[in-house]
Design a protein around this motif. Structure first.
Motif, mmCIF file in Angstrom:
data_model
loop_
_atom_site.group_PDB
_atom_site.id
_atom_site.type_symbol
_atom_site.label_atom_id
_atom_site.label_comp_id
_atom_site.label_asym_id
_atom_site.label_seq_id
_atom_site.Cartn_x
_atom_site.Cartn_y
_atom_site.Cartn_z
ATOM 1 N N ILE A 83 0.869 -1.173 0.000
ATOM 2 C CA ILE A 83 0.000 0.000 0.000
ATOM 3 C C ILE A 83 0.909 1.227 0.000
ATOM 4 C CG2 ILE A 83 -1.798 1.281 1.247
ATOM 5 C CD1 ILE A 83 -2.800 -1.481 0.532
ATOM 6 N N GLU A 84 0.689 2.124 -0.944
ATOM 7 C CA GLU A 84 1.453 3.370 -0.947
ATOM 8 C C GLU A 84 0.730 4.354 -0.039
ATOM 9 O OE1 GLU A 84 2.509 6.781 -4.129
ATOM 10 O OE2 GLU A 84 2.651 4.707 -4.874
ATOM 11 N N GLY A 85 1.450 4.883 0.949
ATOM 12 C CA GLY A 85 0.825 5.821 1.861
ATOM 13 C C GLY A 85 1.742 6.197 3.007
ATOM 14 N N ASP A 86 1.248 7.116 3.805
ATOM 15 C CA ASP A 86 1.993 7.731 4.898
ATOM 16 C C ASP A 86 1.588 7.077 6.219
ATOM 17 O OD1 ASP A 86 2.965 9.503 6.864
ATOM 18 O OD2 ASP A 86 2.542 11.261 5.645
ATOM 19 N N GLY A 87 2.571 6.661 6.995
ATOM 20 C CA GLY A 87 2.315 6.042 8.291
ATOM 21 C C GLY A 87 1.655 6.970 9.290
ATOM 22 N N THR A 88 1.709 8.279 9.039
ATOM 23 C CA THR A 88 1.077 9.227 9.966
ATOM 24 C C THR A 88 -0.395 9.455 9.639
ATOM 25 O OG1 THR A 88 1.639 11.236 8.716
ATOM 26 C CG2 THR A 88 3.299 10.406 10.270
ATOM 27 N N ALA A 89 -0.847 8.932 8.500
ATOM 28 C CA ALA A 89 -2.257 9.029 8.072
ATOM 29 C C ALA A 89 -2.538 7.816 7.191
ATOM 30 C CB ALA A 89 -2.507 10.323 7.318
ATOM 31 N N MET A 90 -2.600 6.651 7.808
ATOM 32 C CA MET A 90 -2.665 5.394 7.068
ATOM 33 C C MET A 90 -3.974 5.256 6.291
ATOM 34 S SD MET A 90 -1.039 2.708 9.788
ATOM 35 C CE MET A 90 0.479 3.094 10.685
ATOM 36 N N PRO A 91 -3.871 4.957 4.983
ATOM 37 C CA PRO A 91 -5.070 4.755 4.168
ATOM 38 C C PRO A 91 -5.609 3.339 4.349
ATOM 39 C CG PRO A 91 -3.124 4.532 2.806
ATOM 40 C CD PRO A 91 -2.643 4.883 4.193
ATOM 41 N N LEU A 92 -5.850 2.980 5.605
ATOM 42 C CA LEU A 92 -6.266 1.623 5.966
ATOM 43 C C LEU A 92 -7.402 1.702 6.976
ATOM 44 C CD1 LEU A 92 -2.649 0.280 6.504
ATOM 45 C CD2 LEU A 92 -4.202 -0.497 4.705
ATOM 46 N N PRO A 93 -8.283 0.710 6.963
ATOM 47 C CA PRO A 93 -9.368 0.707 7.947
ATOM 48 C C PRO A 93 -8.857 0.396 9.353
ATOM 49 C CG PRO A 93 -9.462 -1.269 6.572
ATOM 50 C CD PRO A 93 -8.353 -0.419 6.032
ATOM 51 N N GLN A 114 4.835 14.074 14.308
ATOM 52 C CA GLN A 114 4.458 13.114 13.264
ATOM 53 C C GLN A 114 4.734 11.677 13.707
ATOM 54 O OE1 GLN A 114 6.620 15.566 10.336
ATOM 55 N NE2 GLN A 114 4.937 15.086 8.946
ATOM 56 N N GLN A 115 5.798 11.475 14.476
ATOM 57 C CA GLN A 115 6.034 10.144 15.038
ATOM 58 C C GLN A 115 4.865 9.751 15.938
ATOM 59 O OE1 GLN A 115 9.797 10.852 16.959
ATOM 60 N NE2 GLN A 115 10.985 10.541 15.088
ATOM 61 N N ASP A 116 4.382 10.710 16.755
ATOM 62 C CA ASP A 116 3.229 10.434 17.614
ATOM 63 C C ASP A 116 1.985 10.125 16.783
ATOM 64 O OD1 ASP A 116 4.800 10.774 19.871
ATOM 65 O OD2 ASP A 116 4.103 12.822 20.260
ATOM 66 N N ASP A 117 1.830 10.796 15.640
ATOM 67 C CA ASP A 117 0.718 10.486 14.735
ATOM 68 C C ASP A 117 0.835 9.046 14.230
ATOM 69 O OD1 ASP A 117 -0.267 13.078 14.996
ATOM 70 O OD2 ASP A 117 0.584 13.774 13.092
ATOM 71 N N LEU A 118 2.048 8.625 13.909
ATOM 72 C CA LEU A 118 2.271 7.250 13.467
ATOM 73 C C LEU A 118 1.885 6.270 14.577
ATOM 74 C CD1 LEU A 118 5.167 5.879 11.373
ATOM 75 C CD2 LEU A 118 4.442 4.652 13.399
ATOM 76 N N PHE A 119 2.256 6.560 15.825
ATOM 77 C CA PHE A 119 1.894 5.679 16.947
ATOM 78 C C PHE A 119 0.369 5.588 17.077
ATOM 79 C CE2 PHE A 119 6.013 7.341 19.092
ATOM 80 C CZ PHE A 119 6.794 6.539 18.275
ATOM 81 N N ALA A 120 -0.318 6.730 16.946
ATOM 82 C CA ALA A 120 -1.782 6.746 17.048
ATOM 83 C C ALA A 120 -2.412 5.950 15.903
ATOM 84 C CB ALA A 120 -2.299 8.185 17.047
ATOM 85 N N GLU A 121 -1.849 6.056 14.718
ATOM 86 C CA GLU A 121 -2.354 5.312 13.575
ATOM 87 C C GLU A 121 -2.105 3.806 13.741
ATOM 88 O OE1 GLU A 121 -3.951 6.505 10.139
ATOM 89 O OE2 GLU A 121 -4.679 7.119 12.102
ATOM 90 N N ALA A 122 -0.942 3.444 14.273
ATOM 91 C CA ALA A 122 -0.667 2.024 14.542
ATOM 92 C C ALA A 122 -1.716 1.471 15.501
ATOM 93 C CB ALA A 122 0.737 1.849 15.110
ATOM 94 N N PHE A 123 -2.039 2.245 16.526
ATOM 95 C CA PHE A 123 -3.068 1.835 17.487
ATOM 96 C C PHE A 123 -4.415 1.657 16.775
ATOM 97 C CE2 PHE A 123 -6.354 2.590 20.636
ATOM 98 C CZ PHE A 123 -5.940 1.793 21.702
#
Length: 189
Positions: A83-93, A114-123
């Protein structure tokens, strides 16, 4: 999230793939079950794909660089859904993955926010009970020299517990080695 020429050569080398496959990933994931569906954030040149596929039946890679995403599709077809996309705003459900992993890439995320955004998206994309795990380099002189001209924002391991807790994670463990640290955290509900 640029990488200097030396760094690009290193990251696509067979030596790096061996190091990652035999040392970094096994250390970072020691004793962890990744479940049935893992997401690797920032797979880059694909050094970890074979090692991760040995641990999990389905693997997705989220890659921000379009050229690297295309390269992964060409070279890892059948092993990895790209998937092409940004870990800070994942284009995933949300609630899709049993595990989210990232290895030696957090320092390429351009800011602590932005690292914190990535952590929130991982969650967000983890199912309840899912694990977020990985590793990154420690902020040392050699590490900085290797990253001259790169985006390089090291994650201080002593701040990570609070940052992952704020993202919603629990059961957080952080361990520091000689040149890198590993982390693991769970989404409980």
């Amino acid at each position: 999230m640029g990488m200097n020429y030396f760094h690009q050569l290193l990251c696509r080398s067979s030596m790096w793939e061996r190091t990652s496959a035999t040392r970094i990933v096994p250390w970072a994931l020691h004793g962890l079950d990744l479940g049935d569906q893992a997401l690797e954030v920032g797979p880059g040149f694909g050094a970890n794909v074979r090692t991760l596929r040995a641990r999990v039946p389905a693997l997705t890679g989220l890659e921000i660089d379009p050229a690297l995403a295309a390269r992964l599709r060409d070279r890892q077809s059948g092993r990895l859904r790209v998937i092409e996309g940004d870990g800070t705003a994942m284009p995933l459900p949300g609630n899709e993955f049993s595990s989210v992993v990232c290895f030696t890439m957090l320092h390429h995320v351009p800011s602590p926010a932005q690292q914190d955004d990535l952590f929130a998206e991982a969650f967000r994309v983890l199912r309840p009970g899912g694990v977020f795990a990985g590793s990154d380099g420690l902020d040392r002189l050699v590490f900085r020299l290797m990253h001259l001209g790169d985006t390089c924002v090291p994650v201080p391991p002593d701040t990570l517990m609070d940052r992952l807790t704020r993202a919603g994670f629990a059961d957080i463990e952080i361990e520091t080695g000689a040149t890198m640290f590993r982390f693991r955290a769970r989404r409980l509900s």
